[in-house]
Design a protein around this motif. Structure first.
Motif, PDB file in Angstrom:
ATOM      1  N   VAL A 108      -9.511  -2.100   6.925  1.00  0.00           N
ATOM      2  CA  VAL A 108      -8.544  -3.186   7.012  1.00  0.00           C
ATOM      3  C   VAL A 108      -8.671  -3.856   8.380  1.00  0.00           C
ATOM      4  CG1 VAL A 108      -6.089  -3.776   6.979  1.00  0.00           C
ATOM      5  CG2 VAL A 108      -6.978  -2.022   5.416  1.00  0.00           C
ATOM      6  N   LEU A 109      -8.672  -5.192   8.382  1.00  0.00           N
ATOM      7  CA  LEU A 109      -8.683  -5.937   9.646  1.00  0.00           C
ATOM      8  C   LEU A 109      -7.293  -5.876  10.273  1.00  0.00           C
ATOM      9  CD1 LEU A 109     -10.739  -9.064   8.512  1.00  0.00           C
ATOM     10  CD2 LEU A 109     -11.525  -7.178   9.946  1.00  0.00           C
ATOM     11  N   LYS A 110      -7.264  -5.513  11.543  1.00  0.00           N
ATOM     12  CA  LYS A 110      -5.975  -5.301  12.204  1.00  0.00           C
ATOM     13  C   LYS A 110      -5.144  -6.565  12.234  1.00  0.00           C
ATOM     14  CE  LYS A 110      -4.010  -3.192  16.344  1.00  0.00           C
ATOM     15  NZ  LYS A 110      -4.290  -2.558  17.665  1.00  0.00           N
ATOM     16  N   ASP A 111      -5.738  -7.713  12.428  1.00  0.00           N
ATOM     17  CA  ASP A 111      -4.986  -8.964  12.496  1.00  0.00           C
ATOM     18  C   ASP A 111      -4.707  -9.555  11.126  1.00  0.00           C
ATOM     19  OD1 ASP A 111      -7.619  -9.441  11.993  1.00  0.00           O
ATOM     20  OD2 ASP A 111      -7.760 -11.237  13.236  1.00  0.00           O
ATOM     21  N   ARG A 112      -5.166  -8.853  10.047  1.00  0.00           N
ATOM     22  CA  ARG A 112      -4.904  -9.334   8.693  1.00  0.00           C
ATOM     23  C   ARG A 112      -4.175  -8.270   7.882  1.00  0.00           C
ATOM     24  NH1 ARG A 112      -8.760 -13.195   7.324  1.00  0.00           N
ATOM     25  NH2 ARG A 112      -7.474 -13.544   5.473  1.00  0.00           N
ATOM     26  N   CYS A 113      -3.385  -7.469   8.555  1.00  0.00           N
ATOM     27  CA  CYS A 113      -2.698  -6.368   7.870  1.00  0.00           C
ATOM     28  C   CYS A 113      -1.719  -6.868   6.815  1.00  0.00           C
ATOM     29  CB  CYS A 113      -1.946  -5.500   8.880  1.00  0.00           C
ATOM     30  SG  CYS A 113      -3.031  -4.631  10.033  1.00  0.00           S
ATOM     31  N   GLN A 114      -1.031  -7.987   7.097  1.00  0.00           N
ATOM     32  CA  GLN A 114      -0.049  -8.510   6.153  1.00  0.00           C
ATOM     33  C   GLN A 114      -0.697  -8.841   4.815  1.00  0.00           C
ATOM     34  OE1 GLN A 114       2.042 -11.952   7.584  1.00  0.00           O
ATOM     35  NE2 GLN A 114       3.238 -12.229   5.711  1.00  0.00           N
ATOM     36  N   GLU A 115      -1.871  -9.546   4.808  1.00  0.00           N
ATOM     37  CA  GLU A 115      -2.550  -9.874   3.561  1.00  0.00           C
ATOM     38  C   GLU A 115      -3.014  -8.610   2.837  1.00  0.00           C
ATOM     39  OE1 GLU A 115      -3.072 -11.245   6.428  1.00  0.00           O
ATOM     40  OE2 GLU A 115      -3.192 -13.428   6.273  1.00  0.00           O
ATOM     41  N   ALA A 116      -3.581  -7.649   3.599  1.00  0.00           N
ATOM     42  CA  ALA A 116      -4.081  -6.428   2.970  1.00  0.00           C
ATOM     43  C   ALA A 116      -2.963  -5.626   2.320  1.00  0.00           C
ATOM     44  CB  ALA A 116      -4.812  -5.579   4.003  1.00  0.00           C
ATOM     45  N   PHE A 117      -1.768  -5.651   2.928  1.00  0.00           N
ATOM     46  CA  PHE A 117      -0.675  -4.824   2.405  1.00  0.00           C
ATOM     47  C   PHE A 117       0.034  -5.496   1.233  1.00  0.00           C
ATOM     48  CE2 PHE A 117       3.698  -3.216   2.379  1.00  0.00           C
ATOM     49  CZ  PHE A 117       3.463  -1.857   2.348  1.00  0.00           C
ATOM     50  N   TYR A 118       0.256  -6.796   1.325  1.00  0.00           N
ATOM     51  CA  TYR A 118       1.076  -7.466   0.337  1.00  0.00           C
ATOM     52  C   TYR A 118       0.268  -8.094  -0.808  1.00  0.00           C
ATOM     53  CZ  TYR A 118       5.062  -6.895   3.413  1.00  0.00           C
ATOM     54  OH  TYR A 118       6.084  -6.341   4.182  1.00  0.00           O
ATOM     55  N   ARG A 119      -1.007  -8.338  -0.614  1.00  0.00           N
ATOM     56  CA  ARG A 119      -1.784  -9.013  -1.653  1.00  0.00           C
ATOM     57  C   ARG A 119      -2.598  -8.044  -2.518  1.00  0.00           C
ATOM     58  NH1 ARG A 119      -4.751 -14.326   0.438  1.00  0.00           N
ATOM     59  NH2 ARG A 119      -4.868 -14.562  -1.830  1.00  0.00           N
TER      60      ARG A 119
END
Length: 304
Positions: free
Chosen positions: A73-84
């Protein structure tokens, strides 16, 4: 009232406020007020997904291709990885299986083994394009195994066996050819040397006769050249009889019943002298109207 907790190293937490994403929590302790709660955590470690796909090649051979996908998981893209993504491992596995099924039918079973690197690059390119928008990074894609069906394995093994046998037969034929050529060359050389030796032998015999006649005429009085030749012919006659008897190929020799001093005897000895060399090769030799008849020891007796 507040709630406290701890985020482990290698993970991040996602904090929500009244059900809405609020912030990303770094590893360590945190405290949440009444209006906030920890929605969950994401691992930043590199993870691996194994994929196994059954597919058919362009030449209708069934193969099972096994692959492994390394991602994080990309650290600065955690929101997309978690919610999408609701189930990242299953969804990434589905993407990888779909790419492999699209690549295998483009090649034959032999090409699958040689184009492994191209398949890995194609798989990685497809996954990177699809997963970049979801906050995932593809570290590596590896084709770990290509397993044809048992029938295909047996056919491939038989093809290789037949090819090796054909190559071995070709080498064996070339070896036999070389042996035959060398044997023929050796036989020709042996015959040539035998002819040279026979010619030298007869040349030496003629020179010896000339020298013997000359010496005998010079040292003995009242002896004509004809008497010397008759004496030499008698010696040659007995030598020829001895050679014929010692060859080991004859069992019976018929000789003319004439006196040594007669003209017929001399003529017979001359004929015998010229034909003694051929005694081993002919069944009979003409000696001035008579023949030396030879019998082979064992074979001819059996035939009679």
């Amino acid at each position: 009232m507040s709630c406290c907790g701890c985020i482990r190293t290698g993970e991040v937490g996602l904090m929500e406020s009244f059900g809405k994403f609020d912030e990303v929590l770094e590893p360590g302790c945190y405290c949440a007020c009444l209006n906030k709660n920890l929605a969950g955590t994401l691992s930043l470690r590199v993870q691996i997904i194994k994929v196994s796909v059954d597919s058919k090649t362009s030449d209708n051979a069934l193969v099972r291709v096994s692959a492994s996908v390394h991602y994080r998981v990309l650290k600065d893209r955690c929101q997309e990885a978690f919610y999408r993504f609701s189930n990242p491992s299953a969804q990434i596995q589905s993407f990888a299986s779909n790419v492999i099924r699209g690549q295998v039918p483009k090649h034959s079973v032999d090409e699958i083994f040689t184009l492994r690197d191209e398949m890995q690059k194609a798989l990685r390119g497809e996954l990177e394009e699809r997963l970049a928008t979801y906050g995932f990074e593809i570290i590596a894609t590896l084709i770990t195994d290509i397993d044809p069906s048992n029938d295909v394995k047996l056919a491939m093994s038989q093809i290789q066996t037949n090819a090796r046998l054909r190559e071995a037969s070709s080498y064996a034929a070339d070896t036999d050819k070389i042996k035959m050529v060398k044997a023929a060359e050796a036989d020709a050389e042996a015959k040539r040397l035998s002819g040279v030796g026979l010619a030298e032998q007869r040349k030496a015999a003629i020179l010896g006769l000339q020298s013997s006649v000359r010496n005998f005429s010079d040292n003995v009085d009242n002896v004509s050249d004809k008497d010397v030749m008759a004496l030499l012919m008698m010696n040659t006659y007995f030598d020829a009889i001895k050679d014929i008897a010692s060859t080991g190929h004859n069992s019976t020799i018929f000789m003319p019943n004439t006196t040594p001093n007669s003209a017929e005897s001399t003529q017979g000895m001359i004929c015998l002298l010229y034909t003694s060399d051929a005694a081993d090769e002919e069944d009979s030799v003409d000696l001035g109207g008579r023949r030396i008849i030879k019998k082979k020891k064992k074979e001819n007796r059996d035939e009679e």
